[in-house]
Scaffold this motif. Structure first.
Motif, PDB file in Angstrom:
ATOM      1  N   LEU A 100       0.828  -1.185  -0.073  1.00  0.00           N
ATOM      2  CA  LEU A 100      -0.202   0.235  -0.187  1.00  0.00           C
ATOM      3  C   LEU A 100       0.699   1.195   0.167  1.00  0.00           C
ATOM      4  O   LEU A 100       0.361   2.271  -0.858  1.00  0.00           O
ATOM      5  CB  LEU A 100      -0.747   0.287   1.029  1.00  0.00           C
ATOM      6  N   GLU A 101       2.050   1.075   0.772  1.00  0.00           N
ATOM      7  CA  GLU A 101       2.354   2.077   1.113  1.00  0.00           C
ATOM      8  C   GLU A 101       3.391   3.240  -0.221  1.00  0.00           C
ATOM      9  O   GLU A 101       3.552   4.021  -1.088  1.00  0.00           O
ATOM     10  CB  GLU A 101       3.616   2.511   2.125  1.00  0.00           C
ATOM     11  N   ASN A 102       3.751   1.395  -1.380  1.00  0.00           N
ATOM     12  CA  ASN A 102       4.150   1.809  -2.366  1.00  0.00           C
ATOM     13  C   ASN A 102       3.989   2.643  -3.316  1.00  0.00           C
ATOM     14  O   ASN A 102       4.323   3.170  -4.271  1.00  0.00           O
ATOM     15  CB  ASN A 102       4.961   0.241  -2.685  1.00  0.00           C
ATOM     16  N   VAL A 103       2.425   2.281  -3.625  1.00  0.00           N
ATOM     17  CA  VAL A 103       1.400   2.768  -4.435  1.00  0.00           C
ATOM     18  C   VAL A 103       1.105   4.148  -4.236  1.00  0.00           C
ATOM     19  O   VAL A 103       1.210   5.058  -4.697  1.00  0.00           O
ATOM     20  CB  VAL A 103       0.076   2.306  -4.043  1.00  0.00           C
ATOM     21  N   THR A 104       0.950   4.414  -2.596  1.00  0.00           N
ATOM     22  CA  THR A 104       0.545   6.041  -2.195  1.00  0.00           C
ATOM     23  C   THR A 104       1.918   6.909  -2.247  1.00  0.00           C
ATOM     24  O   THR A 104       1.460   7.799  -2.013  1.00  0.00           O
ATOM     25  CB  THR A 104       0.198   5.960  -0.851  1.00  0.00           C
ATOM     26  N   LEU A 105       3.326   6.101  -2.438  1.00  0.00           N
ATOM     27  CA  LEU A 105       4.132   7.118  -2.453  1.00  0.00           C
ATOM     28  C   LEU A 105       4.207   8.356  -3.202  1.00  0.00           C
ATOM     29  O   LEU A 105       4.417   9.628  -2.676  1.00  0.00           O
ATOM     30  CB  LEU A 105       4.776   6.533  -1.568  1.00  0.00           C
ATOM     31  N   ALA A 106       3.846   7.566  -4.658  1.00  0.00           N
ATOM     32  CA  ALA A 106       4.061   9.014  -5.179  1.00  0.00           C
ATOM     33  C   ALA A 106       3.357  10.098  -5.105  1.00  0.00           C
ATOM     34  O   ALA A 106       3.453  10.870  -5.180  1.00  0.00           O
ATOM     35  CB  ALA A 106       4.762   8.521  -6.472  1.00  0.00           C
ATOM     36  N   PRO A 107       1.588   9.648  -5.117  1.00  0.00           N
ATOM     37  CA  PRO A 107       0.890  10.738  -5.554  1.00  0.00           C
ATOM     38  C   PRO A 107       1.161  11.859  -4.072  1.00  0.00           C
ATOM     39  O   PRO A 107       0.442  12.444  -4.706  1.00  0.00           O
ATOM     40  CB  PRO A 107      -0.397   9.144  -5.250  1.00  0.00           C
ATOM     41  N   MET A 108       1.466  10.644  -2.978  1.00  0.00           N
ATOM     42  CA  MET A 108       1.428  11.749  -1.846  1.00  0.00           C
ATOM     43  C   MET A 108       2.469  13.087  -1.528  1.00  0.00           C
ATOM     44  O   MET A 108       2.509  14.362  -1.421  1.00  0.00           O
ATOM     45  CB  MET A 108       1.153  11.278  -0.940  1.00  0.00           C
ATOM     46  N   LYS A 109       3.727  12.257  -2.350  1.00  0.00           N
ATOM     47  CA  LYS A 109       4.845  13.280  -1.984  1.00  0.00           C
ATOM     48  C   LYS A 109       4.702  14.234  -2.956  1.00  0.00           C
ATOM     49  O   LYS A 109       4.862  15.499  -3.387  1.00  0.00           O
ATOM     50  CB  LYS A 109       6.465  12.520  -2.358  1.00  0.00           C
ATOM     51  N   LEU A 110       4.567  13.833  -4.975  1.00  0.00           N
ATOM     52  CA  LEU A 110       4.427  14.732  -5.426  1.00  0.00           C
ATOM     53  C   LEU A 110       3.552  16.147  -6.388  1.00  0.00           C
ATOM     54  O   LEU A 110       3.328  16.460  -6.713  1.00  0.00           O
ATOM     55  CB  LEU A 110       4.817  13.605  -7.088  1.00  0.00           C
ATOM     56  N   GLU A 133      -5.460  -7.283  -1.424  1.00  0.00           N
ATOM     57  CA  GLU A 133      -5.087  -8.778  -0.018  1.00  0.00           C
ATOM     58  C   GLU A 133      -3.755  -8.550   0.577  1.00  0.00           C
ATOM     59  O   GLU A 133      -3.584  -9.183   1.433  1.00  0.00           O
ATOM     60  CB  GLU A 133      -5.926 -10.174  -0.214  1.00  0.00           C
ATOM     61  N   LYS A 134      -3.228  -8.179  -0.540  1.00  0.00           N
ATOM     62  CA  LYS A 134      -1.535  -8.011  -0.021  1.00  0.00           C
ATOM     63  C   LYS A 134      -1.115  -6.580   0.271  1.00  0.00           C
ATOM     64  O   LYS A 134      -0.197  -6.848   0.326  1.00  0.00           O
ATOM     65  CB  LYS A 134      -0.670  -8.746  -0.729  1.00  0.00           C
ATOM     66  N   CYS A 135      -1.655  -5.733   0.312  1.00  0.00           N
ATOM     67  CA  CYS A 135      -1.762  -4.781   0.788  1.00  0.00           C
ATOM     68  C   CYS A 135      -1.185  -3.767   1.707  1.00  0.00           C
ATOM     69  O   CYS A 135      -0.117  -3.103   1.147  1.00  0.00           O
ATOM     70  CB  CYS A 135      -2.832  -3.191   1.215  1.00  0.00           C
ATOM     71  N   ASN A 136      -1.048  -4.927   3.133  1.00  0.00           N
ATOM     72  CA  ASN A 136      -0.137  -4.480   3.572  1.00  0.00           C
ATOM     73  C   ASN A 136       1.116  -6.276   4.019  1.00  0.00           C
ATOM     74  O   ASN A 136       2.255  -5.648   4.857  1.00  0.00           O
ATOM     75  CB  ASN A 136      -0.714  -4.961   5.293  1.00  0.00           C
ATOM     76  N   ALA A 137       1.389  -6.850   2.811  1.00  0.00           N
ATOM     77  CA  ALA A 137       2.661  -7.621   2.818  1.00  0.00           C
ATOM     78  C   ALA A 137       3.688  -6.435   2.635  1.00  0.00           C
ATOM     79  O   ALA A 137       3.554  -5.410   1.667  1.00  0.00           O
ATOM     80  CB  ALA A 137       2.623  -8.730   1.593  1.00  0.00           C
ATOM     81  N   MET A 138       4.813  -6.988   2.944  1.00  0.00           N
ATOM     82  CA  MET A 138       6.519  -6.273   1.976  1.00  0.00           C
ATOM     83  C   MET A 138       6.845  -6.778   0.971  1.00  0.00           C
ATOM     84  O   MET A 138       5.897  -8.421   0.879  1.00  0.00           O
ATOM     85  CB  MET A 138       7.130  -6.637   3.078  1.00  0.00           C
ATOM     86  N   PRO A 139       7.187  -6.458  -0.495  1.00  0.00           N
ATOM     87  CA  PRO A 139       7.803  -6.797  -1.413  1.00  0.00           C
ATOM     88  C   PRO A 139       8.479  -8.399  -1.153  1.00  0.00           C
ATOM     89  O   PRO A 139       7.990  -8.873  -2.019  1.00  0.00           O
ATOM     90  CB  PRO A 139       8.313  -5.879  -1.326  1.00  0.00           C
ATOM     91  N   ALA A 140       9.355  -8.177   0.002  1.00  0.00           N
ATOM     92  CA  ALA A 140      10.277  -9.152   0.058  1.00  0.00           C
ATOM     93  C   ALA A 140       9.358 -11.058  -0.215  1.00  0.00           C
ATOM     94  O   ALA A 140       9.245 -12.143   0.161  1.00  0.00           O
ATOM     95  CB  ALA A 140      11.260  -9.078   1.207  1.00  0.00           C
ATOM     96  N   ARG A 149       2.857  -6.925 -10.463  1.00  0.00           N
ATOM     97  CA  ARG A 149       1.220  -6.070 -10.654  1.00  0.00           C
ATOM     98  C   ARG A 149       0.991  -4.959  -9.520  1.00  0.00           C
ATOM     99  O   ARG A 149       0.271  -4.067  -9.819  1.00  0.00           O
ATOM    100  CB  ARG A 149       0.130  -7.183 -10.013  1.00  0.00           C
ATOM    101  N   VAL A 150       1.849  -4.847  -8.568  1.00  0.00           N
ATOM    102  CA  VAL A 150       1.614  -4.006  -7.674  1.00  0.00           C
ATOM    103  C   VAL A 150       2.701  -3.054  -8.297  1.00  0.00           C
ATOM    104  O   VAL A 150       2.026  -1.478  -8.363  1.00  0.00           O
ATOM    105  CB  VAL A 150       2.636  -4.298  -6.245  1.00  0.00           C
ATOM    106  N   ALA A 151       4.036  -3.166  -9.195  1.00  0.00           N
ATOM    107  CA  ALA A 151       4.668  -2.321 -10.070  1.00  0.00           C
ATOM    108  C   ALA A 151       3.355  -1.297 -11.005  1.00  0.00           C
ATOM    109  O   ALA A 151       3.796   0.033 -11.392  1.00  0.00           O
ATOM    110  CB  ALA A 151       5.660  -2.721 -10.908  1.00  0.00           C
ATOM    111  N   ILE A 152       2.795  -2.059 -11.730  1.00  0.00           N
ATOM    112  CA  ILE A 152       1.864  -1.563 -12.196  1.00  0.00           C
ATOM    113  C   ILE A 152       0.815  -0.646 -11.699  1.00  0.00           C
ATOM    114  O   ILE A 152       0.327   0.714 -12.526  1.00  0.00           O
ATOM    115  CB  ILE A 152       1.015  -3.113 -13.204  1.00  0.00           C
ATOM    116  N   ALA A 153       0.465  -1.343 -10.267  1.00  0.00           N
ATOM    117  CA  ALA A 153      -0.608  -0.173  -9.596  1.00  0.00           C
ATOM    118  C   ALA A 153       0.235   0.960  -9.327  1.00  0.00           C
ATOM    119  O   ALA A 153      -0.403   2.159  -9.053  1.00  0.00           O
ATOM    120  CB  ALA A 153      -1.176  -1.473  -8.492  1.00  0.00           C
ATOM    121  N   ARG A 154       1.400   0.861  -8.688  1.00  0.00           N
ATOM    122  CA  ARG A 154       2.256   1.545  -9.174  1.00  0.00           C
ATOM    123  C   ARG A 154       2.444   3.389 -10.015  1.00  0.00           C
ATOM    124  O   ARG A 154       1.774   4.402  -9.325  1.00  0.00           O
ATOM    125  CB  ARG A 154       3.501   1.555  -8.387  1.00  0.00           C
ATOM    126  N   ALA A 155       2.260   2.622 -10.960  1.00  0.00           N
ATOM    127  CA  ALA A 155       2.152   3.235 -12.271  1.00  0.00           C
ATOM    128  C   ALA A 155       1.220   4.274 -12.139  1.00  0.00           C
ATOM    129  O   ALA A 155       1.160   5.297 -12.923  1.00  0.00           O
ATOM    130  CB  ALA A 155       2.765   2.423 -13.909  1.00  0.00           C
TER     131      ALA A 155
END
Length: 362
Positions: A100-110, A133-140, A149-155
């Motif tokens: 979740l933080e990976n996806v929200t970081l850029a919209p919030m910062k930029l 369902e994996k929103c709280n998981a870590m990339p590792a 798929r998370v990278a696509i959501a982030r974009a």
């Protein structure tokens, strides 16, 4: 939407020598197009993609995005990155942040989006790519296909007008490719403008509205998937899209090294991204070489893979033989039972050299 004119890129090496990677590239990219960039390695595919969003600055030429010259000195690169998303083959997620933080970081910062709003939209996008369902998981803790798929959501979180994909499938286990393709195909249906650098020809043919074939450091041929894959104009294009990868072996006696054969087969399968077929391939070769055709030496075994059609075959050639060894009076047909359960199709055919049994893998 994007206009590229006479784009070139040359690197200067420490010894003063020069390496040209792009040479006089010109093209027009229109809104809603899905363009795959294909071609042999070393012809500037990834460099072209990276120059479009200025991750790599070209040596010369012009790039206009919606009429604006993005190479102008005063053009704000951060503005470009907000309008043009990028998805890499190695995912590039922030390992210390949750999904979740990976996806929200850029919209919030930029873009200054409030956290609650950013998280609400991020969850919508994660649901879109099947990762809510994996929103709280870590990339590792994620598999490769999940990370992509998370990278696509982030974009998508930046509401880009264009998304650039640099080999988005190449780092994935074959079992994970399908889930990412599903997301990409859905984006294509929704009219997202996308450019892909890809080595997966079947994917390029199926999802694209247009293909760039890069050769000799430029766009050698530009056309529809039907034209590029079925009626290419240039011989270099035809040779590339119809290429067959082969791995031959000659079994001359009982003392051949089957362990070394298996090792080379594994390397072949990994290289061409068909590692999911290695177990079936090894089983079929063991059965045919050690059991079914044990009395036939020398025996030529050749593995072939046609990337465009994703077709893998194993040929067993017995030179000088005029009739099928599987049809002789003393052959036990039950020896082939297990091979038939593993194969999609078995073809027996005479050739000028001898007799060939072709096993098509599922």
């Amino acid at each position: 939407m994007i206009s590229i004119k006479h784009l070139s890129k040359t690197y200067v090496n420490p010894d003063g020598s020069q390496l040209e990677v792009l040479k006089d590239v010109s093209c027009e990219i229109h809104k809603g197009e899905v363009i795959s960039i294909i071609g042999p390695s070393g012809n500037g595919k990834s460099t072209l993609l990276r120059t479009i969003n200025l991750m790599t600055k070209p040596t010369s030429g012009e790039i206009f995005f919606e009429g604006e010259n993005i190479l102008a000195q005063d053009y704000p690169i951060n503005k470009l990155r907000q309008r043009m998303g990028m998805v890499f083959q190695t995912f590039n997620l922030f390992e210390h942040l949750t999904v979740l933080e990976n996806v929200t970081l850029a919209p919030m910062k930029l873009k200054g989006v409030e956290q609650a709003e950013a998280e609400k939209e991020a969850m919508t996008l994660l649901h879109k790519v099947g990762m809510d369902e994996k929103c709280n998981a870590m990339p590792a803790d994620l598999a490769g296909g999940q990370k992509q798929r998370v990278a696509i959501a982030r974009a998508l979180a930046m509401h880009p007008e264009v998304i650039l994909f640099d080999e988005p499938l190449s780092a994935l286990d074959p079992s994970m490719v399908g889930e990412v393709l599903t997301v990409i195909r859905q984006l294509a249906k929704e009219g997202m403008t996308m450019l892909f650098v890809t080595h997966k020809l079947k994917f390029a043919r199926d999802v694209s509205t247009r293909i760039f074939f890069m050769y000799d450091k430029g766009i050698h041929e530009d056309g529809t998937p039907q034209q590029i894959f079925e009626n290419p104009i240039h011989s270099a294009t035809k040779a590339f899209v119809q290429q067959i990868y082969k791995l031959p072996f000659v079994v001359e006696g009982l003392d051949f090294d089957i362990v070394e054969m298996h090792s080379q087969m594994l390397g072949f399968c990994i290289k061409y991204n068909i590692a999911d077929k290695i177990e079936t391939m090894q089983q079929i070769i063991n059965l045919m070489v050690l059991l079914v055709l044990a009395e036939y030496r020398p025996l030529t075994v050749r593995i072939s893979y046609i990337e465009l059609y994703e077709r893998t075959t194993i040929d067993f050639m017995i030179e000088g033989l005029e009739t099928s060894p599987l049809q002789t009076d003393d052959f036990d047909p039950h020896l082939m039972d297990e091979v038939r359960t593993l194969a999609k199709e078995i073809i027996e055919e005479p050739t000028k050299r001898g007799y060939r049994i072709k096993v098509v893998l599922p």
